[in-house]
Scaffold this motif. Structure first.
Motif, PDB file in Angstrom:
ATOM      1  N   GLU A 199       0.827  -1.101   0.115  1.00  0.00           N
ATOM      2  CA  GLU A 199       0.041   0.219  -0.088  1.00  0.00           C
ATOM      3  C   GLU A 199       0.783   1.348   0.127  1.00  0.00           C
ATOM      4  N   PHE A 200       0.772   1.870  -1.093  1.00  0.00           N
ATOM      5  CA  PHE A 200       1.723   3.154  -1.216  1.00  0.00           C
ATOM      6  C   PHE A 200       0.553   4.235  -0.627  1.00  0.00           C
ATOM      7  N   HIS A 201       1.244   5.091   0.273  1.00  0.00           N
ATOM      8  CA  HIS A 201       0.424   6.140   0.683  1.00  0.00           C
ATOM      9  C   HIS A 201       0.789   7.469  -0.021  1.00  0.00           C
ATOM     10  N   THR A 202      -0.141   8.156  -0.846  1.00  0.00           N
ATOM     11  CA  THR A 202       0.076   9.199  -1.529  1.00  0.00           C
ATOM     12  C   THR A 202      -0.813  10.425  -1.237  1.00  0.00           C
ATOM     13  N   GLU A 203      -0.497  11.694  -2.099  1.00  0.00           N
ATOM     14  CA  GLU A 203      -1.208  12.766  -1.382  1.00  0.00           C
ATOM     15  C   GLU A 203      -2.489  12.860  -1.782  1.00  0.00           C
ATOM     16  N   SER A 204      -3.159  11.849  -2.648  1.00  0.00           N
ATOM     17  CA  SER A 204      -4.665  12.032  -3.048  1.00  0.00           C
ATOM     18  C   SER A 204      -5.020  10.642  -2.433  1.00  0.00           C
ATOM     19  N   GLY A 205      -4.430   9.710  -1.592  1.00  0.00           N
ATOM     20  CA  GLY A 205      -4.989   8.667  -1.125  1.00  0.00           C
ATOM     21  C   GLY A 205      -4.098   7.459  -1.382  1.00  0.00           C
ATOM     22  N   PRO A 206      -4.563   6.118  -1.013  1.00  0.00           N
ATOM     23  CA  PRO A 206      -3.881   4.977  -0.806  1.00  0.00           C
ATOM     24  C   PRO A 206      -3.682   4.406  -2.374  1.00  0.00           C
ATOM     25  N   PHE A 207      -2.697   3.697  -2.826  1.00  0.00           N
ATOM     26  CA  PHE A 207      -2.634   3.136  -4.213  1.00  0.00           C
ATOM     27  C   PHE A 207      -2.178   1.508  -3.680  1.00  0.00           C
ATOM     28  N   THR A 208      -3.089   0.688  -3.737  1.00  0.00           N
ATOM     29  CA  THR A 208      -3.060  -0.477  -2.753  1.00  0.00           C
ATOM     30  C   THR A 208      -3.034  -1.769  -3.776  1.00  0.00           C
ATOM     31  N   GLN A 209      -1.939  -2.601  -4.086  1.00  0.00           N
ATOM     32  CA  GLN A 209      -1.834  -3.743  -4.796  1.00  0.00           C
ATOM     33  C   GLN A 209      -1.968  -4.914  -3.841  1.00  0.00           C
ATOM     34  N   VAL A 210      -2.973  -5.769  -4.311  1.00  0.00           N
ATOM     35  CA  VAL A 210      -3.255  -6.904  -3.505  1.00  0.00           C
ATOM     36  C   VAL A 210      -3.084  -8.292  -4.307  1.00  0.00           C
ATOM     37  N   PRO A 211      -2.354  -9.165  -3.767  1.00  0.00           N
ATOM     38  CA  PRO A 211      -2.015 -10.661  -4.644  1.00  0.00           C
ATOM     39  C   PRO A 211      -3.276 -11.277  -5.033  1.00  0.00           C
ATOM     40  N   LEU A 212      -3.043 -11.643  -6.343  1.00  0.00           N
ATOM     41  CA  LEU A 212      -4.087 -12.676  -6.956  1.00  0.00           C
ATOM     42  C   LEU A 212      -3.395 -13.993  -7.064  1.00  0.00           C
ATOM     43  N   PRO A 213      -3.879 -15.046  -7.392  1.00  0.00           N
ATOM     44  CA  PRO A 213      -3.118 -16.336  -7.848  1.00  0.00           C
ATOM     45  C   PRO A 213      -2.181 -16.030  -8.959  1.00  0.00           C
ATOM     46  N   GLY A 214      -0.841 -16.624  -8.903  1.00  0.00           N
ATOM     47  CA  GLY A 214       0.180 -16.414 -10.145  1.00  0.00           C
ATOM     48  C   GLY A 214       0.598 -15.268  -9.886  1.00  0.00           C
ATOM     49  N   ASN A 215       1.315 -14.826 -11.166  1.00  0.00           N
ATOM     50  CA  ASN A 215       1.578 -13.389 -11.166  1.00  0.00           C
ATOM     51  C   ASN A 215       0.693 -12.340 -11.638  1.00  0.00           C
ATOM     52  N   ARG A 216      -0.313 -12.309 -10.734  1.00  0.00           N
ATOM     53  CA  ARG A 216      -1.336 -11.136 -11.053  1.00  0.00           C
ATOM     54  C   ARG A 216      -1.631 -10.577  -9.465  1.00  0.00           C
TER      55      ARG A 216
END
Length: 403
Positions: A199-216
């Motif tokens: 979760e990147f905290h940015t000036e406009s809000g969070p940018f959140t990457q969450v794992p899915l199965p495989g490289n996704r």
């Protein structure tokens, strides 16, 4: 006119899970609501407590193949501000877990719930809209769009932020909005995510990457409304590049899949979460920005509490005060979670230097102080457990001193 013990209005994730749980407890349940017009492209991160509940409902075996574990949750300061917070890593192994929870795509999840509902002998699926309600001391009567009616001892509103059930019960709401829009999408990436959610905290809000199965992975990118609108106009190649740049290429080359969706961010809390023969679940009761994987986990705690209050069916009519008891039980959890998410989100938006300093200091303390980090993780996974552990520890210390 058909009569049920419980009628649930709204056949989304919260309503479907409630219907399955209550049918499993022996109640005659009607799950009322049309099929979704558009497939939900979002994903949901369910924490350990919620996963354990899915297991009790015999759903986990079918859901698990769709999921990716969240073994580490990482917070990175992606702002350009003067006071920046240090990286913080929350590892499930620190609290004795293999994973905090699992990330699940919403569309196939709801399909599994639909199939399970069809298999339940005490659950009736009514695929039309409820257009009117008459509430009395003894029963709730529901008017349906197909011209028929049904009744139930208990009416459950799981029908979203603009809940007609809530309106019929004359329950008011507190609402607020944010200058933010969430862009939601899924993407493939070159490097393995190693079950780490960032979760990147940015000036406009969070940018959140969450794992899915495989490289996704799935992504929730909170932006200013005008920036979000511009993002949606990008072709897939340009959007993929924008996502990779925002992620600082930590997962290598990114390829966005399908069409992104966007959702304006706002918050809402009902003044009551139940009243008489009415109970409100999910976004009919509470709604806030997608921060910290709280949404459906909070809704599942609504379901757990309702099942706990009414118990296993005895065959007798349900009492007329269930809504009031539900409101009393759910209020502390809902209010505290809503306030904490709102505070965190506003701290990201604030340009006030002391607020930025407090946020940076708080994350620095979490990064440096292991016991405090563990306490917070336990509370996030099993709400109330950290406070109970603290009380027990305090009692033990007092007992040893008095011995």
């Amino acid at each position: 006119m058909d009569h049920f013990d419980i009628a649930i209005i709204g056949a989304g994730l919260a309503g479907s899970l409630a219907a399955i749980a209550l049918a499993d407890a022996g109640y005659r349940v009607a799950l009322i609501g049309p099929e979704p017009a558009v497939a939900d492209g979002r994903t949901t991160a369910l924490m350990d407590q919620s996963i354990e509940y899915l297991k009790t409902l015999n759903l986990w075996e079918k859901v698990e193949p769709l999921t990716a574990p969240l073994s580490t949750m990482r917070i990175l300061d992606g702002t350009n501000r003067l006071l920046r917070a240090p990286p913080v890593n929350f590892r499930a192994s620190e609290v004795g877990l293999d994973a905090f929870g699992y990330n699940i795509p919403n569309a196939p999840f709801i399909d599994i719930l639909c199939h399970r509902a069809e298999e339940s002998p005490t659950l009736t699926r009514i695929t039309t809209s409820a257009i009117g309600f008459e509430l009395s001391d003894a029963v709730a009567t529901i008017e349906l769009a197909n011209g028929s009616q049904c009744s139930a001892y208990l009416l459950v509103g799981a029908d979203g932020r603009r809940s007609p059930v809530r309106e019929a019960a004359k329950i008011s709401v507190s609402t607020w909005s944010y200058p933010q829009t969430a862009v939601v999408l899924n993407f493939a990436h070159e490097l393995p995510h190693q079950n780490i959610s960032t979760e990147f905290h940015t000036e406009s809000g969070p940018f959140t990457q969450v794992p899915l199965p495989g490289n996704r992975s799935s992504l929730v990118w909170v932006r200013k409304p005008e920036d979000a609108a511009q993002t949606l106009t990008l072709d897939l190649a340009a959007l993929s590049r924008a996502v990779e740049d925002r992620m600082q290429s930590i997962l290598g080359k990114v390829t966005v899949e399908g069409t992104p969706q966007s959702f304006p961010l706002s918050g809402m809390t009902a003044q009551r979460f139940g009243k008489g023969r009415v109970v409100l679940l999910g976004e009919a009761a509470h709604a806030f920005p997608p921060i910290g994987a709280q949404g459906l986990n909070l809704s599942l705690r609504d379901v757990m509490t309702l099942v706990d209050i009414i118990g296993v069916s005895s065959g007798e009519p349900l009492a007329g005060d269930i809504g009031d008891r539900f409101d009393s039980r759910r209020r502390p959890d809902i209010i505290s979670r809503t306030a904490s998410v709102d505070l965190l989100n506003r701290s990201l938006l604030s340009g006030f230097l002391p607020v930025q300093a407090l946020r940076a200091l708080g994350l620095h303390v979490l990064s440096a102080v292991g016991p405090l980090r563990s306490l917070l993780m336990r509370e996030g996974v099993h709400p109330g457990s950290a406070l109970n552990a603290f009380k027990e520890g305090l009692r033990e210390k007092i007992g040893r001193k008095s011995a």
